[in-house]
Write an enzyme that holds these catalytic residues in place. Sequence first.
Site, PDB file in Angstrom:
ATOM      1  N   TYR A  70       0.827  -1.209   0.000  1.00 30.50           N
ATOM      2  CA  TYR A  70       0.000   0.000   0.000  1.00 30.50           C
ATOM      3  C   TYR A  70       0.860   1.257   0.000  1.00 30.50           C
ATOM      4  O   TYR A  70       0.589   2.212  -0.719  1.00 30.50           O
ATOM      5  CB  TYR A  70      -0.929   0.000   1.226  1.00 30.50           C
ATOM      6  CG  TYR A  70      -1.984   1.078   1.148  1.00 30.50           C
ATOM      7  CD1 TYR A  70      -3.245   0.796   0.627  1.00 30.50           C
ATOM      8  CD2 TYR A  70      -1.710   2.373   1.569  1.00 30.50           C
ATOM      9  CE1 TYR A  70      -4.208   1.772   0.528  1.00 30.50           C
ATOM     10  CE2 TYR A  70      -2.669   3.365   1.463  1.00 30.50           C
ATOM     11  CZ  TYR A  70      -3.919   3.075   0.950  1.00 30.50           C
ATOM     12  OH  TYR A  70      -4.862   4.055   0.842  1.00 30.50           O
ATOM     13  N   PHE A  81      -6.702  20.827 -23.955  1.00 33.66           N
ATOM     14  CA  PHE A  81      -7.421  19.604 -24.307  1.00 33.66           C
ATOM     15  C   PHE A  81      -8.774  19.627 -23.591  1.00 33.66           C
ATOM     16  O   PHE A  81      -8.924  20.303 -22.575  1.00 33.66           O
ATOM     17  CB  PHE A  81      -6.591  18.384 -23.882  1.00 33.66           C
ATOM     18  CG  PHE A  81      -7.241  17.078 -24.227  1.00 33.66           C
ATOM     19  CD1 PHE A  81      -7.445  16.728 -25.548  1.00 33.66           C
ATOM     20  CD2 PHE A  81      -7.665  16.213 -23.234  1.00 33.66           C
ATOM     21  CE1 PHE A  81      -8.067  15.528 -25.872  1.00 33.66           C
ATOM     22  CE2 PHE A  81      -8.278  15.014 -23.549  1.00 33.66           C
ATOM     23  CZ  PHE A  81      -8.480  14.673 -24.864  1.00 33.66           C
ATOM     24  N   ASP A  82      -9.780  18.886 -24.083  1.00 33.25           N
ATOM     25  CA  ASP A  82     -11.132  19.062 -23.520  1.00 33.25           C
ATOM     26  C   ASP A  82     -11.238  18.716 -22.036  1.00 33.25           C
ATOM     27  O   ASP A  82     -11.972  19.379 -21.307  1.00 33.25           O
ATOM     28  CB  ASP A  82     -12.216  18.373 -24.366  1.00 33.25           C
ATOM     29  CG  ASP A  82     -11.960  16.901 -24.633  1.00 33.25           C
ATOM     30  OD1 ASP A  82     -11.072  16.333 -23.972  1.00 33.25           O
ATOM     31  OD2 ASP A  82     -12.650  16.321 -25.477  1.00 33.25           O
ATOM     32  N   ASP A 130       1.310  20.502 -20.318  1.00 35.54           N
ATOM     33  CA  ASP A 130       0.507  19.299 -20.513  1.00 35.54           C
ATOM     34  C   ASP A 130       1.341  18.401 -21.422  1.00 35.54           C
ATOM     35  O   ASP A 130       1.466  18.635 -22.625  1.00 35.54           O
ATOM     36  CB  ASP A 130      -0.851  19.630 -21.152  1.00 35.54           C
ATOM     37  CG  ASP A 130      -1.684  18.365 -21.428  1.00 35.54           C
ATOM     38  OD1 ASP A 130      -1.102  17.260 -21.447  1.00 35.54           O
ATOM     39  OD2 ASP A 130      -2.894  18.497 -21.640  1.00 35.54           O
ATOM     40  N   ALA A 133       1.313  15.137 -22.369  1.00 35.70           N
ATOM     41  CA  ALA A 133       0.818  13.846 -22.872  1.00 35.70           C
ATOM     42  C   ALA A 133       1.687  13.291 -24.012  1.00 35.70           C
ATOM     43  O   ALA A 133       2.040  12.124 -24.026  1.00 35.70           O
ATOM     44  CB  ALA A 133      -0.632  13.986 -23.333  1.00 35.70           C
ATOM     45  N   LYS A 179      -0.637   8.044 -23.379  1.00 32.04           N
ATOM     46  CA  LYS A 179      -0.114   8.490 -24.673  1.00 32.04           C
ATOM     47  C   LYS A 179       1.366   8.073 -24.760  1.00 32.04           C
ATOM     48  O   LYS A 179       1.647   6.913 -24.979  1.00 32.04           O
ATOM     49  CB  LYS A 179      -0.294   9.995 -24.838  1.00 32.04           C
ATOM     50  CG  LYS A 179      -1.628  10.548 -24.320  1.00 32.04           C
ATOM     51  CD  LYS A 179      -2.820  10.093 -25.139  1.00 32.04           C
ATOM     52  CE  LYS A 179      -4.174  10.405 -24.501  1.00 32.04           C
ATOM     53  NZ  LYS A 179      -4.399  11.718 -23.948  1.00 32.04           N
ATOM     54  N   HIS A 189     -21.720  14.343 -28.480  1.00 29.55           N
ATOM     55  CA  HIS A 189     -21.167  13.400 -29.467  1.00 29.55           C
ATOM     56  C   HIS A 189     -21.042  11.974 -28.921  1.00 29.55           C
ATOM     57  O   HIS A 189     -21.069  11.021 -29.674  1.00 29.55           O
ATOM     58  CB  HIS A 189     -19.826  13.890 -30.008  1.00 29.55           C
ATOM     59  CG  HIS A 189     -18.795  14.168 -28.961  1.00 29.55           C
ATOM     60  ND1 HIS A 189     -18.822  15.296 -28.184  1.00 29.55           N
ATOM     61  CD2 HIS A 189     -17.720  13.462 -28.561  1.00 29.55           C
ATOM     62  CE1 HIS A 189     -17.787  15.275 -27.354  1.00 29.55           C
ATOM     63  NE2 HIS A 189     -17.105  14.175 -27.561  1.00 29.55           N
TER      64      HIS A 189
HETATM   65  C1  LIG Z   1      -5.557  12.480 -23.343  1.00 29.88           C
HETATM   66  C2  LIG Z   1      -5.166  13.825 -22.953  1.00 29.88           C
HETATM   67  C3  LIG Z   1      -5.454  14.345 -21.688  1.00 29.88           C
HETATM   68  C4  LIG Z   1      -6.318  13.612 -20.672  1.00 29.88           C
HETATM   69  O1  LIG Z   1      -5.782  12.411 -20.319  1.00 29.88           O
HETATM   70  P1  LIG Z   1      -6.653  11.128 -19.892  1.00 29.88           P
HETATM   71  O2  LIG Z   1      -5.593  10.140 -19.534  1.00 29.88           O
HETATM   72  O3  LIG Z   1      -7.491  10.739 -21.052  1.00 29.88           O
HETATM   73  O4  LIG Z   1      -7.467  11.536 -18.709  1.00 29.88           O
HETATM   74  C5  LIG Z   1      -4.975  15.605 -21.381  1.00 29.88           C
HETATM   75  N1  LIG Z   1      -4.286  16.320 -22.270  1.00 29.88           N
HETATM   76  C6  LIG Z   1      -3.996  15.864 -23.500  1.00 29.88           C
HETATM   77  C7  LIG Z   1      -3.210  16.697 -24.438  1.00 29.88           C
HETATM   78  C8  LIG Z   1      -4.434  14.608 -23.885  1.00 29.88           C
HETATM   79  O5  LIG Z   1      -4.173  14.171 -25.118  1.00 29.88           O
END
Ligand SMILES: *Cc1c(COP(=O)(O)O)cnc(C)c1O
Length: 458
Positions: free
Chosen positions: A72, A124-125, A215, A217, A258, A450
Amino acid sequence: MPTYPPEPFRIKVTESIRLIPPAEREKALKEAGYNLFSMKAEDIFIDLLTDSGTGAMSQEQWAAIMRGDESYAGARSFYRLKAAVEDIFGFKYFVPAHQGRAAENILAACLVKPGQYVPSNMHFDTTDANIRARGGRPTNLVIDEAFDPANPHPFKGNIDIAKLKAFIEKVGAANIPFGMVTVTNNAGGGQPVSMENLKAIADVYHSYKIPFFIDAARYAENSFFIKEREPGYAHKSVKEIAREMFSLADGMTMSAKKDAIVNIGGLLCTNDEKLFENVKNELILREGFPTYGGLAGRDLDAMAVGLYEGLDEAYLAYRLGQTAYLAARINEAGIPTIQPAGGHAVYLDAAAVLPHIPQSEFPGQALCVELYREGAIRGVEIGSVMFAHMDADTGQMVYPKLELLRLAIPRRTYTQSHMDYVADTLRRIKERAASIRGYKFTYAPELLRHFTAKFQPL
Ligand SMILES: *Cc1c(COP(=O)(O)O)cnc(C)c1O
């Protein structure tokens, strides 16, 4: 004929996929209300819905999973991930999280107060939504070239530095808890940000004492684009470029689904000790103890290995080459795509393929349905289904600038013949494009429609 470097791996484990006959596809489409989010994965032949968590892990990652320590607190797995995170990103503190949006939620919970602004190139959304959920106002300041699909600018993810300065002057630095940039710019077509721009962004934020978060990713794909396209970086390793990039920032969030090539995972890093204390408290409340952050120990080990594999230059040359190859083959079929090809996806100009379908009848969705009908391929509409909305003041419909179909490529998953199959399917659709009709909603929820909307062909 375009080419790209061969896969720097061979295949040891396979997963069967099945092309169901046209009549079954038609039935599946009808049952799903012509929304590909409602389809069963087993009815899809080539699934290009997203590159998030859909990649193939390596034998080293699967071996690491067997070494997962499920203690843990203070698990060995955590310390192996910590070593990789410190080596690659170089921030003082970090916590794991179950995905990127969990890291974003915690950062926003700690820093964003109602009415405050968070600038970026394009959020990103999920980042956008997490800032709004705390009463904040996400603001996109990408360069104008990003909105011109044909413009071949090498770094279409860049922030417009003049706009950024003017924006900070206008709203006041005190109303900006932190600034961001997304690498690569997913919402803008997977386009990279240059090191020159990253330095300028850091300088502007820091001159106003605004903390700078990346960010991250697709940081490895961004670093490889810098190596290929930016003067002075050809002889640096992708890892050195990544280190330089993160040395400019005060922290980062990352979806490890990613460029860390895992099926689940995320990271939040910071150099700020006080913030780190608050992050840990939020994490314990929402995700888990700071040495596992909502993941199993084995997931941390898979991430520790995947972070390095995502930086491998032979892999990145193949990866970005495969995306560019698919884009070039689709262009050969007479279908325009956002130029240049992004890192993780190809964005087709659906309005150019189906010019007879007005935006109110969803040309992107029509192309998306046709791609499934013709070849059992799943992509995602990024157009009026996703973004058209009623303006509250004028009562008029507001349509997005572009009607796109995105084909995202999972990592290390599909081969060149799969890409050829996709391009050949699109060529056949292009030949009969004039006979394709639009769609109308039979059901559409208010928000994020969507995902669950249902349609009827016109
Ligand atoms: C996918 C993504 C996120 C969110 O990540 P999740 O693992 O899907 O929660 C944030 N920023 C970017 C640029 C992304 O491509």
